[in-house]
Motif scaffolding. Sequence first.
Motif, PDB file in Angstrom:
ATOM      1  N   ARG A 191       0.833  -1.203   0.000  1.00  0.00           N
ATOM      2  CA  ARG A 191       0.000   0.000   0.000  1.00  0.00           C
ATOM      3  C   ARG A 191       0.870   1.256   0.000  1.00  0.00           C
ATOM      4  NH1 ARG A 191      -2.876  -3.150   3.650  1.00  0.00           N
ATOM      5  NH2 ARG A 191      -2.055  -2.006   5.430  1.00  0.00           N
ATOM      6  N   LEU A 192       1.921   1.249   0.818  1.00  0.00           N
ATOM      7  CA  LEU A 192       2.819   2.398   0.866  1.00  0.00           C
ATOM      8  C   LEU A 192       3.585   2.565  -0.445  1.00  0.00           C
ATOM      9  CD1 LEU A 192       4.074   2.031   4.513  1.00  0.00           C
ATOM     10  CD2 LEU A 192       2.600   3.835   3.620  1.00  0.00           C
ATOM     11  N   ALA A 239       1.307   4.259  -2.886  1.00  0.00           N
ATOM     12  CA  ALA A 239       1.201   5.688  -2.567  1.00  0.00           C
ATOM     13  C   ALA A 239       2.468   6.425  -2.978  1.00  0.00           C
ATOM     14  CB  ALA A 239       0.935   5.877  -1.080  1.00  0.00           C
ATOM     15  N   ALA A 298       2.490   6.896  -6.701  1.00  0.00           N
ATOM     16  CA  ALA A 298       1.512   7.901  -7.119  1.00  0.00           C
ATOM     17  C   ALA A 298       2.040   9.317  -6.925  1.00  0.00           C
ATOM     18  CB  ALA A 298       0.209   7.720  -6.335  1.00  0.00           C
ATOM     19  N   ASN A 299       3.069   9.475  -6.114  1.00  0.00           N
ATOM     20  CA  ASN A 299       3.603  10.795  -5.788  1.00  0.00           C
ATOM     21  C   ASN A 299       5.033  11.024  -6.270  1.00  0.00           C
ATOM     22  OD1 ASN A 299       1.562  12.280  -4.041  1.00  0.00           O
ATOM     23  ND2 ASN A 299       1.563  10.228  -3.163  1.00  0.00           N
ATOM     24  N   ARG A 305       4.600  12.241   1.999  1.00  0.00           N
ATOM     25  CA  ARG A 305       3.178  12.090   1.646  1.00  0.00           C
ATOM     26  C   ARG A 305       2.606  10.744   2.081  1.00  0.00           C
ATOM     27  NH1 ARG A 305       4.821  14.433  -3.498  1.00  0.00           N
ATOM     28  NH2 ARG A 305       4.362  16.647  -3.390  1.00  0.00           N
ATOM     29  N   LEU A 306       3.435   9.821   2.516  1.00  0.00           N
ATOM     30  CA  LEU A 306       2.938   8.518   2.970  1.00  0.00           C
ATOM     31  C   LEU A 306       2.182   8.629   4.285  1.00  0.00           C
ATOM     32  CD1 LEU A 306       5.980   6.240   2.128  1.00  0.00           C
ATOM     33  CD2 LEU A 306       3.944   6.684   0.749  1.00  0.00           C
ATOM     34  N   PRO A 324      -0.703   9.748   6.674  1.00  0.00           N
ATOM     35  CA  PRO A 324      -2.095  10.155   6.446  1.00  0.00           C
ATOM     36  C   PRO A 324      -2.373  11.586   6.889  1.00  0.00           C
ATOM     37  CG  PRO A 324      -1.955   8.592   8.257  1.00  0.00           C
ATOM     38  CD  PRO A 324      -0.591   8.670   7.635  1.00  0.00           C
TER      39      PRO A 324
END
Length: 130
Positions: A32-33, A36, A39-40, A110-111, A113
């Motif tokens: 999941r990380l 993310a 995506a960034n 950004r990881l 929340p």
Amino acid sequence: MWVGRSQGLFYPDRAKFIGFVSNFRSRAAMSRLAAAFRANSEFPLETAATFQSVPGVSWSDHRSFWSHGYRAMMVTDMAFYRYRHYHMPSDTPDKLAYPELTRVTPACLRLSPNSRVKASANGAAAVDRL
């Protein structure tokens, strides 16, 4: 711990990627990380979930979390395999790869929340509040 030139058969001699490394129990969280992060950032990312007994996998702060039953991962450029100055007195700021660090840091921030990270046009991060 610098292992030596023989590791060059498996690992690059420069930080051309960032790695997310976890044990098997932490694999889903790491995945999941990693999604993310990707995506960034366009910075190359490699991931590995493996046995804790593999040399290097549990050589960082995340090991203490594993020992208490928490899921955790290591973010690394594998320096301990390729960088002879790793954790030595000669490991000084002038040897850091600042352009790469500047590209990776905003995506890592950004990881969280609760992150309020904004990237500038040159990739530098500005943090409003964490």
